[in-house]
Design an enzyme around this catalytic site. Structure first.
Site, short mmCIF file in Angstrom:
data_model
loop_
_atom_site.label_atom_id
_atom_site.label_comp_id
_atom_site.label_asym_id
_atom_site.label_seq_id
_atom_site.Cartn_x
_atom_site.Cartn_y
_atom_site.Cartn_z
N GLU A 1 0.72 -1.20 -0.04
CA GLU A 1 -0.07 -0.11 0.02
C GLU A 1 0.82 1.23 -0.06
O GLU A 1 0.54 2.34 -0.45
CB GLU A 1 -0.94 0.11 1.34
CG GLU A 1 -2.30 -0.93 0.97
CD GLU A 1 -1.67 -2.26 1.67
OE1 GLU A 1 -0.54 -2.69 1.92
OE2 GLU A 1 -2.62 -3.23 1.85
N PHE B 1 -11.88 -7.69 13.41
CA PHE B 1 -10.85 -8.05 12.78
C PHE B 1 -10.37 -7.04 11.69
O PHE B 1 -11.42 -6.49 11.09
CB PHE B 1 -11.39 -9.18 12.06
CG PHE B 1 -10.31 -9.90 10.93
CD1 PHE B 1 -8.79 -10.44 11.42
CD2 PHE B 1 -10.47 -9.80 9.52
CE1 PHE B 1 -7.94 -10.78 10.58
CE2 PHE B 1 -9.35 -10.32 8.57
CZ PHE B 1 -8.27 -10.65 9.24
N GLN B 2 -9.26 -6.49 11.58
CA GLN B 2 -8.73 -5.63 10.67
C GLN B 2 -9.30 -4.22 10.84
O GLN B 2 -9.31 -3.43 9.92
CB GLN B 2 -8.65 -6.12 9.30
CG GLN B 2 -7.81 -7.37 8.88
CD GLN B 2 -7.68 -7.75 7.48
OE1 GLN B 2 -8.58 -7.39 6.64
NE2 GLN B 2 -6.49 -8.12 7.11
N LYS C 1 -17.84 -0.82 5.44
CA LYS C 1 -17.89 -2.06 4.55
C LYS C 1 -19.58 -1.88 4.09
O LYS C 1 -20.05 -1.87 3.03
CB LYS C 1 -17.65 -3.30 4.70
CG LYS C 1 -17.79 -4.43 3.74
CD LYS C 1 -17.00 -5.72 3.83
CE LYS C 1 -17.14 -6.59 2.82
NZ LYS C 1 -16.70 -7.71 3.15
N MET D 1 24.11 9.01 3.15
CA MET D 1 24.08 10.27 3.78
C MET D 1 24.02 10.13 5.39
O MET D 1 24.63 11.07 6.10
CB MET D 1 22.47 10.69 3.67
CG MET D 1 22.29 12.17 4.14
SD MET D 1 23.41 13.23 3.46
CE MET D 1 22.78 14.01 2.16
C1 LIG Z 1 12.07 5.52 5.51
C2 LIG Z 1 13.46 6.33 5.95
N1 LIG Z 1 14.27 5.84 6.97
C3 LIG Z 1 15.42 6.44 7.35
C4 LIG Z 1 15.59 7.45 6.78
C5 LIG Z 1 16.98 8.18 7.05
N2 LIG Z 1 18.03 8.16 6.12
C6 LIG Z 1 17.88 9.34 5.41
S1 LIG Z 1 19.29 9.08 3.86
C7 LIG Z 1 19.57 7.51 4.58
C8 LIG Z 1 20.51 6.67 3.93
C9 LIG Z 1 20.12 6.49 2.45
O1 LIG Z 1 20.92 5.28 1.82
P1 LIG Z 1 20.98 5.09 0.46
O2 LIG Z 1 19.46 4.86 -0.23
O3 LIG Z 1 21.88 4.02 -0.08
O4 LIG Z 1 21.46 6.42 -0.35
P2 LIG Z 1 22.80 7.28 -0.30
O5 LIG Z 1 22.72 8.32 0.83
O6 LIG Z 1 23.67 6.19 -0.10
O7 LIG Z 1 22.78 7.98 -1.58
C10 LIG Z 1 18.71 7.17 5.61
C11 LIG Z 1 18.97 6.04 6.24
C12 LIG Z 1 14.74 8.04 5.74
N3 LIG Z 1 15.10 9.28 5.12
N4 LIG Z 1 13.59 7.54 5.35
#
Ligand SMILES: Cc1ncc(C[n+]2csc(CCOP(=O)(O)OP(=O)(O)O)c2C)c(N)n1
Ligand SMILES: [Mg+2]
Length: 579
Positions: A53, A115-116, A165, A485
């Site tokens: 979803e 349920f749900q 529903k 990052m």
């Molecule tokens: C759902 C979610 N969980 C955690 C984060 C925190 N976060 C921001 S950037 C990042 C790393 C992203 O890694 P990647 O997709 O490999 O991108 P890169 O920075 O390596 O280019 C994280 C964990 C987020 N933005 N979204």
């Protein structure tokens, strides 16, 4: 002749059709089954079966961002509804117009932990613009009409319709009437700005010697890019866009300073910090822009144009607040400015200063010309290669992380709605499903999803949806084998302690994974292979291609604002900073 009798489920789908909806992204389940049966029995509205979803809501969001029309998602109650929450929050933070319809348990069971059952209205309340719990089947047409009106007007945003529903039961029918108009007494979004405020804005504009236009996603949302460009050309003021505003002003125009803020360009951040006038349009001075609000652009007067009165003076005091849609306010401002004799020659010292800043520490946009010192592919080179092969004309969606910032910095977006990313919530997993929404809306265009090996794994199941519907998305996986990052912050602020930001050799072979889903998978490890692989990837018009590119894992995104300071405190590289 008596009108046709419909069930609530039929009325729901017919109401969507009346709103011009052609596509609904969704996933079925018990509480939504009457609705799914109604979908089966008609051909006005198509349903796209996603694999999760979250994917449905992001796809609806991508459709909305790229077209300007509202996107629609349909989910079942309970886990279906909670899986939609991240998508709703993403759309809410970036003000995108979507309508999410959730099935709910029968009305008599609400509150019994049946349920749900999940209290979708309660759970989603802080992250929707509005929500409706249907109270009887006959209300459905009017609720749909109101939902679309609220989602798309004023400051756009997501609206939830939760449908028990029993109100979609085929055994209960009624006469279907779709209202032509609705009246919402407590909701009257502002349109044009107050003429007095527009006049005050003009007074500040004609006096300014060091002005800058700072524009955000609101300009794109209100289709005001041509007005913004007209204003900038008339005044000759430099323009910077937020992450959400990229494309509102042509990225290749010499007046454009690039993105501002946390990873904005040196010249954009310096121009903001030293300006004597900031014209903020459809932007909200969020913390990724201002850094420390107490030290933000202290010398500048601020004109703030926004459709949402709650945004004005929320973070930064507006000397001239203008409430109204960016399009109408900019038109009014241009009309008023046309009455003035404008002298752009007094801007020359400022424009020279801005150009000097750019020459001093601007981004290097010719990195493709040579291999990096250590021979590894740099992420910036991947974006430049993508830009070159798509001639700057592709829709680019992205996930969240370093790759997102490199895409924002190195792909020049000349048109609005071309750059689709989760700016406000920063949702990893957004890239692929939002690209599906874009590709459905623009089947002939190139849609590329710039992602990272971390983010792509958050909604990778949608590769199966892409096969089912033949979506030829180009997935550009900037693989640094790390949550890049996060690791950058750990390098800069936590003494290089990489706590849980790498995977210990546990990454899948992405090319093989894509092949197993029935797509084309390609792997690139050497700089010499980059451009030919990119060319091949983009040229495979009818295929989804997963291009997995190993990049230098040690690259950081610069510039980067130093937290807790003014906008002129920037790290420019690993060993250079502005203070
Ligand atoms: C759902 C979610 N969980 C955690 C984060 C925190 N976060 C921001 S950037 C990042 C790393 C992203 O890694 P990647 O997709 O490999 O991108 P890169 O920075 O390596 O280019 C994280 C964990 C987020 N933005 N979204
Ligand atoms: Mg990564």
């Amino acid at each position: 002749m008596s009108k046709k009798q419909t069930s609530g489920a039929d009325a729901l789908i017919q109401s969507l059709h009346k709103e011009g909806v052609e596509l609904v992204f969704g996933y079925p389940g018990g509480a939504a089954l009457h609705i799914y049966d109604a979908i089966f029995n008609q051909s006005d509205v198509d349903h796209i079966l996603v694999r999760h979803e979250q994917g449905a809501v992001h796809a609806a969001d991508g459709y909305a961002r790229s077209t300007g029309k509202p996107g629609v998602a349909l989910v079942t109650s309970g886990p279906g509804a909670t899986n939609a929450i991240t998508g709703l929050a993403t759309a809410y933070m970036d003000s995108t117009p979507i309508v999410v319809i959730s099935g709910q348990v029968k009305s008599e069971l609400i509150g019994t932990d049946s349920f749900q059952e999940t209290d979708m209205i309660g759970v989603s309340r802080p992250i929707v613009k509005h929500s409706f719990l249907v109270q009887k089947a006959e209300d459905i047409p009017e609720i749909v009409k109101k939902a679309f009106y609220i989602a798309t007007t004023g400051r756009p945003g997501p609206v939830v319709i939760d449908v028990p529903k029993d109100f979609t039961d085929p055994n209960h029918t009624f006469e279907f009437n779709y209202p032509d108009e609705i009246n919402l007494r407590s909701y009257k979004p502002a349109k044009a700005g107050d003429p007095k405020q527009i006049k005050q804005a003009v007074e500040l504009i004609v006096k300014a010697k060091k002005p800058v236009i700072y524009s955000g996603g609101g300009v794109i949302q209100s289709d005001a890019s041509s007005e913004l460009t007209k204003l900038a050309k008339l005044l000759q003021f430099p323009v910077t866009n937020t992450l959400m505003g990229l494309g509102a002003f042509p990225g290749t125009d010499p007046q454009f300073l690039g993105m501002l803020g946390m990873h904005g360009t040196y010249e954009a951040n310096m121009a903001m910090h030293n300006a004597d006038l900031i014209i903020a349009v459809g932007a909200r001075f969020d913390d990724r822009i201002t850094n420390d609000p107490k030290q933000f652009a202290l010398e500048a007067k601020k004109i703030h144009i926004d459709v949402d009165p709650a945004s004005l003076s929320k973070i930064i005091h507006a000397d001239v607040p203008v409430v109204g849609s960016a399009k109408d306010c900019l038109s009014a401002l241009i009309a008023e400015l046309n009455k003035e004799k404008l002298d752009t020659s007094k801007l020359q010292p400022w424009l020279k200063q801005v150009s000097d800043w750019r020459n001093e520490h601007g981004l290097n946009h010719s990195m493709l010309e040579k291999v990096s010192e250590n021979g590894k592919i740099l992420p910036q080179q991947v974006i430049q290669s993508l830009y070159k092969e798509t001639k700057g004309e592709a829709f680019i969606t992205s996930d969240v992380g370093q790759h997102q910032m490199f895409a924002a910095q190195y792909y020049f977006f000349d048109k609005p709605r071309q750059w689709i990313n989760s700016g406000g919530l920063g949702t990893m997993g957004f890239g692929l499903p939002s690209a599906m929404g874009v590709q459905f809306a623009f089947p002939e265009d190139t849609v590329a999803c710039v992602t990272g090996e971390g983010s792509i794994q958050m909604c990778i199941q949608e590769l199966s949806t892409c096969l089912q519907y033949g979506l030829p998305i180009k997935i550009i996986n900037i693989n640094n084998a790390a949550l890049g990052m996060v690791r950058q912050w750990q390098d800069m602020q936590y003494g290089g302690r990489h706590s849980s930001s790498t995977y210990e050799d546990s990454l899948p072979d992405f090319a093989a994974l894509a092949e197993s889903y029935g797509h084309v998978g390609m792997k690139v490890t050497k700089f010499e292979e980059l451009e030919s692989a990119m060319k091949e990837c983009i040229s495979l018009k009818d295929k989804l291609v997963f291009l997995d590119i190993d990049v230098d894992p040690n690259e950081h995104v610069y510039p980067m604002l130093e937290a807790g300071n003014a906008m002129d405190y920037m790290h420019l590289s690993k060993d250079k900073k502005t203070w």
